[in-house]
Design a protein around this motif. Structure first.
Motif: not given
Ligand SMILES: C[S@@+](CC[C@H](N)C(=O)[O-])C[C@H]1O[C@@H](n2cnc3c(N)ncnc32)[C@H](O)[C@@H]1O
Length: 282
Positions: A6, A28, A30, A66, A68, A70, A89-92, A117-119, A135, A140
């Motif tokens: 991902i 965005a 999305h 929020d 993931g 982005g 929160l995001n893994i990226h 972090g991983d949701f 959103l 994922y």
């Protein structure tokens, strides 16, 4: 689909989101929500933040996750327009860094924080959020139920969960339909889509109440069409650039996805909608 896949996808695809989606302007990653007042791309993608905030009934008193996030577009919109506190929160890591800079630029750094972090397994405290928003990120999760379970853990009692995403509508796909869905999902590094019925079932199994689903396929269709049209123009150019070593396979697959997301949406294999549910203790 691993987190690495991902992250790698977004490392290579962000350039196309900038060019085709005008990410730098609208923040965005999305689809847009088109309605009578929001008929242009930039307006529609930003309008999606408003629609979801209204459905989630976010007030300035709320603490929002929020999940993931982005580059932080929705987090920043909510902080700026509603005044709620938002954790993105995001893994990226790279997207989080951009989000932090954008929060400063938009003067909402005091209301927002951006955390890696991983949701499906966060370090966030039990019962600490009023709203969890996903959103176009929950797709994922390999197992969507893991996300819903984690959202339940961190939500306060009566907290609201809002998920806007693609959901499989046709349950028994034939070989060709499966192949078309695979071309779309693989290219965007999405492991699978939940069926509408399964997602509803998981929410109920995990004791969410007042579960509602709003189908907004017609509102997002112009975004789907925009991507489809871009894919037709960009595919031959992308192939040549891949041959020359200027672009790579991940970037070509991203263009192929843009084509198949539309084809399969038009065929009714999947739909786009918003789930709303409340955490209840019973
Ligand atoms: C399609 S983008 C949507 C981003 C943002 N919600 C928006 O609308 O602009 C999906 C996002 O989910 C993030 N993501 C994917 N899997 C995740 C996970 N397990 N935990 C946290 N974030 C994740 C990706 O890194 C990416 O930022």
């Amino acid at each position: 689909m691993t987190s690495n896949k991902i992250i790698e996808y977004y490392n290579h695809a962000l350039i196309d989101y900038k060019r085709i989606w005008r990410l730098d302007r609208n923040l965005a990653i999305h689809y847009g929500y088109y309605d009578s007042e929001n008929k242009t791309h930039d307006k529609a993608v930003v309008n999606m933040n408003r629609v979801l905030s209204e459905i989630a009934k976010i007030t300035p008193k709320d603490r929002v996750l929020d999940a993931g996030c982005g580059i932080g577009g929705s987090s920043i919109w909510i902080a700026k327009n509603i005044g709620a506190r938002v954790t993105g929160l995001n893994i990226h890591k790279g997207q989080l860094e951009i989000a932090r800079q954008l929060a400063i630029k938009n003067r909402v750094e005091n209301l927002t924080e951006f955390t890696e972090g991983d949701f499906t397994k966060t370090n966030l405290q039990d019962n600490s959020f009023d709203v969890v928003l996903g959103l176009e990120s929950v797709c994922y999760a390999k197992n969507k139920k893991d996300f819903i379970r984690e959202a339940r853990r961190i939500l306060k009692n009566n907290g609201r969960l809002v998920v806007a995403d693609g959901f499989l509508q046709k349950e028994n796909l034939d070989v060709k339909e499966k192949e078309e869905m695979k071309k779309w999902l693989n290219g965007w590094a999405v492991p699978n889509l939940s069926t509408l019925n399964d997602f509803k079932k998981y929410l109920k199994q995990l004791k969410f109440t007042n579960v509602k689903f709003l189908d907004i396929k017609k509102n997002v269709m112009p975004s789907s069409t925009r991507m489809y049209k871009a894919s037709i123009i960009c595919y031959p150019i992308g192939k040549i650039l891949e041959f020359l070593g200027i672009r790579n396979k991940t970037q070509t697959a991203n263009i192929v996805s843009a084509f198949y997301q539309h084809k399969t949406l038009k065929k009714g294999l999947w739909t786009y909608g918003i789930f709303y549910a409340e955490k209840s203790l019973s």
